[in-house]
Design a protein around this motif. Structure first.
Motif, short mmCIF file in Angstrom:
data_model
loop_
_atom_site.label_atom_id
_atom_site.label_comp_id
_atom_site.label_asym_id
_atom_site.label_seq_id
_atom_site.Cartn_x
_atom_site.Cartn_y
_atom_site.Cartn_z
N LEU A 1 0.87 -1.18 0.00
CA LEU A 1 0.00 0.00 0.00
C LEU A 1 0.90 1.22 0.00
N PRO A 2 0.37 2.37 -0.45
CA PRO A 2 1.20 3.58 -0.38
C PRO A 2 1.45 3.96 1.08
N ALA A 3 2.59 4.59 1.34
CA ALA A 3 2.86 5.06 2.69
C ALA A 3 1.71 5.95 3.12
N GLY A 4 1.31 5.84 4.40
CA GLY A 4 0.21 6.65 4.89
C GLY A 4 -1.13 5.92 4.86
N ALA A 5 -1.16 4.72 4.27
CA ALA A 5 -2.40 3.98 4.18
C ALA A 5 -2.91 3.58 5.56
#
Ligand code: MN
Length: 733
Positions: free
Chosen positions: A436-440
């Motif tokens: 997942l993208p960072a911050g998910a």
């Protein structure tokens, strides 16, 4: 590798008086039918660990022994042989006590009655985390993926493992499994061998542990292509005999020369590994004879200075072949490998390759990052943080050396993915991985697993603990989503979810809601943002003005759009309460935000002095762009999505801002370090670096630098422009 064995340590039964006394194994351990399996490991540990650490090892063996009691390996031998063998490999690297305990226990949680809590209680958090980490890696199902993705898996393993000891134990585990592969079914054997060559040998190489890399490669090839391996091995043995005489002649010539000039050195003939011969034949399409006709030697000396002196002597003894000299001392390989390599014309014209290095470099090339985790002298056993720092320093050193000496794209790219991963990797309870993208958040995860799970999620457990749906996840966590058939997505999720899939699904759902419900939700959201003011007390003129501004026919339509995440609640609240500077924004570099969270746009990276505007992005708050940024051309069409903001110079004067530069240059040795110097001299810092090749002679370097404002940036750019061979420099927009 084995240090001197302390006398007396391994004795069983009555102890004799000893100089350094090691504890006698507890009776329970001595009574185990597997005591003789354990004894060599114990001796090895006694050879370098403090006596007071040995009981911890005994205790770990004792638990593992009991836990695996009755279990058998594929060979029919007692299972405990495996964890003990893994611990021996770890002890041969001289790793710390915790690593050995974890190696002994690494299969217990997965396969036996032992629980995480047991390990935590009896051996502490660190050992438990190490065991957990190894268990997690075991669950990765590599064979589900195409070979092409092997590189991603290697990166993933590196990124998700915060403690490098987990990888070292996993490598040891794999090494022992490869040694005992013969007992498995042929198809299983092949799969494991392929995975070893694709994933684990490259990881060992990346960490500079060539001992393990070489063993995994040889065993991997032998298991994957038994015929080819046997043929090659026979050919190598035969060639070796034929070559003996030539090897000895060259060896003697080198030794004699070094004696003449009084340089002390170890000189060794290098044997070619079967896997490396195989690779060269496949990749470089070389004939077996062409490869074997090269004679390899290694010269090991005491210091760096002597390396270069030896190099001079070798170039004088045999004619060097132009263009084939490599200085990996000044510019180490990505994995920290250091040596001088040169290629010479030997007697009768035979090609001779010589590696020259110090004893220290030789050690490093065998053990790599593991050397930095080594158990230190008595009384200074590294705490995990100290050792972690060591390993980090090791990586940083390589980077520094590389950066000052070369601008290889490969290197910069490699380091970038290792050190600045912008993706996170999390697991389902079954061990399936999601990136997942960072911050998910858990909501993003839920939608990534399945839209239905997203639509019905009501909570999340992360590593078995309750975890807020809005909190960011990090790599390596195991995420479990709690669902309920009656649950529905909430408008609040839009403020934290980051993946397009989650956001669009949530929005879709909210749109499908009866407008009545939307209006209610929107109304509630807005009322919550109006700190202390009641909605029905706002003067009607003010409301009319707002409706006009946001192009809404009536209040209900406005509420609905708020609920759907089309309009940011706080913006409406701010407009309703008047535009005066908010108390919330005191001390912030930007005024006019109404205290809303904001960030700077990555596309144009504005700095003080730039004409700026804030774009309202649902879920992200305000994003500050340059007024002319191409990504926000619709100011005039959608004025409700923008806010006028200003820099607060009283605040920005003491701050640094990041902005991007694009430099075109003619590549040459050392240019990167001169640019970095120029940036330094201008009082700025490089935050990130990226390079690409434009054409044969031109490189493009993208730098992110820190500056105070536009004036400062101009000064930085002038400095860089003055570096010879820099052709053009632009600000990135
Ligand atoms: Mn294992």
């Amino acid at each position: 590798m084995l240090a001197n064995k302390p006398a007396g340590a391994p004795h069983i039964g009555p102890t004799e008086p000893e100089v350094r006394s090691y504890p006698v194994p507890p009776e329970a351990v001595q009574k185990s039918p597997n005591f003789s399996v354990y004894l060599p490991l114990r001796e090895l540990c006694c050879s370098y660990l403090d006596p007071d650490k040995i009981p911890l090892i005994d205790k770990a063996f004792h638990l593992a022994d009991r836990a695996h009691d009755g279990q058998k390996r594929a060979s029919g031998e007692p299972y405990i042989i495996h964890p003990v063998a893994v611990a021996v490999i770890i002890a041969q690297m001289h790793l710390d006590t915790e690593s050995i305990e974890a190696a002994l226990l690494h299969d217990t949680v997965e396969d036996t009655f032992v629980t995480e809590e047991d390990i935590k209680r009896d051996f502490g958090d660190t050992v438990m985390e190490l065991v957990n980490g190894v268990t997690k890696l075991d669950k990765l199902r590599f064979h589900d993926y195409r070979e092409a993705q092997a590189e991603n898996f290697r990166k993933m393993i590196m990124a998700m493992t915060r403690d490098i000891r987990v990888i070292l134990i996993k490598l040891a585990d794999r090494t022992h499994n490869m040694r005992t592969l013969g007992n498995l079914r042929p198809d299983k054997r092949k799969r494991i061998a392929r995975e070893t060559l694709d994933i684990f040998a490259p990881i060992a190489n990346r960490l500079g542990i060539s001992d393990i890399k070489v063993e995994l490669e040889e065993l991997g090839l032998a298991a994957l292509y038994p015929m080819r391996y046997r043929v090659l091995k026979a050919a190598v043995t035969k060639a070796r005999n034929n070559r003996k005489e030539v090897v000895n002649t060259i060896l003697e010539a080198i030794k004699r020369r070094l004696q003449e000039v009084k340089i002390e050195a170890r000189v060794l003939g290098r044997e070619k590994r079967i896997y490396s011969i195989y690779k060269k034949m496949v990749n470089k399409e070389l004939q077996f004879r062409e490869i074997m006709d090269v004679y390899g030697f290694r010269i090991v000396v005491k210091d760096v200075d002597t390396c270069y002196r030896v190099l001079g002597q070798m170039h004088n003894l045999f004619k060097p072949r132009p263009g084939l000299f490599k200085d990996y001392i000044a510019i180490p390989k990505i994995n920290g490998y250091q040596s001088l390599h040169t290629s010479l014309v030997g007697p009768h014209g035979v090609p001779v390759e010589v590696q020259i290095r110090t004893e220290f470099m030789d050690q490093m090339s065998a053990r790599g990052v593991a050397a930095h985790w080594s158990y230190k002298e008595k009384g200074s056993e590294p705490t995990s943080t100290a050792a972690q720092k060591n390993a980090q320093r090791w990586i940083k050193n390589i980077i520094d050396l590389q950066q000052s000496a070369s601008s290889s794209t490969e290197f910069i790219e490699g380091v970038k993915t290792d050190l600045f991963p912008d993706a996170i990797y999390v697991f389902t309870p079954e061990g399936k991985i999601y990136d997942l993208p960072a911050g998910a958040t858990p909501v993003d995860f839920a939608y990534a697993v399945h839209s239905d799970i997203g639509q019905h999620c009501i909570g999340a457990r992360v590593n078995h603990r309750m975890f807020p749906l809005s909190r960011q996840l990090s790599s390596g966590q195991t995420v479990e989503i709690i669902t309920s058939p009656n649950a529905q997505p909430s408008a609040m999720w839009l403020s934290s979810a980051v993946t397009p899939k989650a956001r669009s699904k949530i929005r879709q759902y909210l749109k499908s809601l009866r407008s009545q419900e939307c209006v209610l939700i929107g109304r509630r959201l807005l009322q919550n943002s109006l700190k202390g003011v009641r909605l029905d007390q706002v003067p009607p003129e003010r409301i009319d003005q707002i409706l006009k501004e946001f192009k809404e026919p009536d209040l209900n339509a406005l509420f609905a759009d708020i609920a759907l995440g089309n309009i940011l609640t706080v913006i409406v609240a701010k407009r309703l309460q008047g535009d005066e500077q908010h108390d919330d924004e005191k001390g912030l570099p930007i005024t006019g935000t109404g205290g809303l969270p904001f960030s700077f746009a990555q596309c144009c990276q504005p700095i003080p002095g730039d004409h700026i505007i804030a774009h309202i992005t649902p879920g992200k708050g305000l994003v500050i762009h340059n007024y002319n940024c191409l990504n926000i051309r619709d100011q005039d069409k959608n004025p409700e999505k923008f806010l006028n903001v200003e820099w607060d110079q009283a605040v920005t004067a003491n701050m640094d801002f990041q902005t991007g530069l694009r430099i075109e240059l003619e590549n040459r040795q050392g240019i990167l370090s001169e640019i970095s110097n120029a940036v330094d001299l201008a009082g700025s810092r490089i935050e990130s670096i990226n390079s690409e090749i434009k054409d044969e002679n031109t490189y493009i370097i993208r730098l992110t630098v820190t500056v105070r404002d536009r004036l400062h940036l101009a000064a930085v750019m002038r400095r860089i422009k003055a570096v010879p061979n820099v052709q053009k420099i632009f600000r990135q927009r």
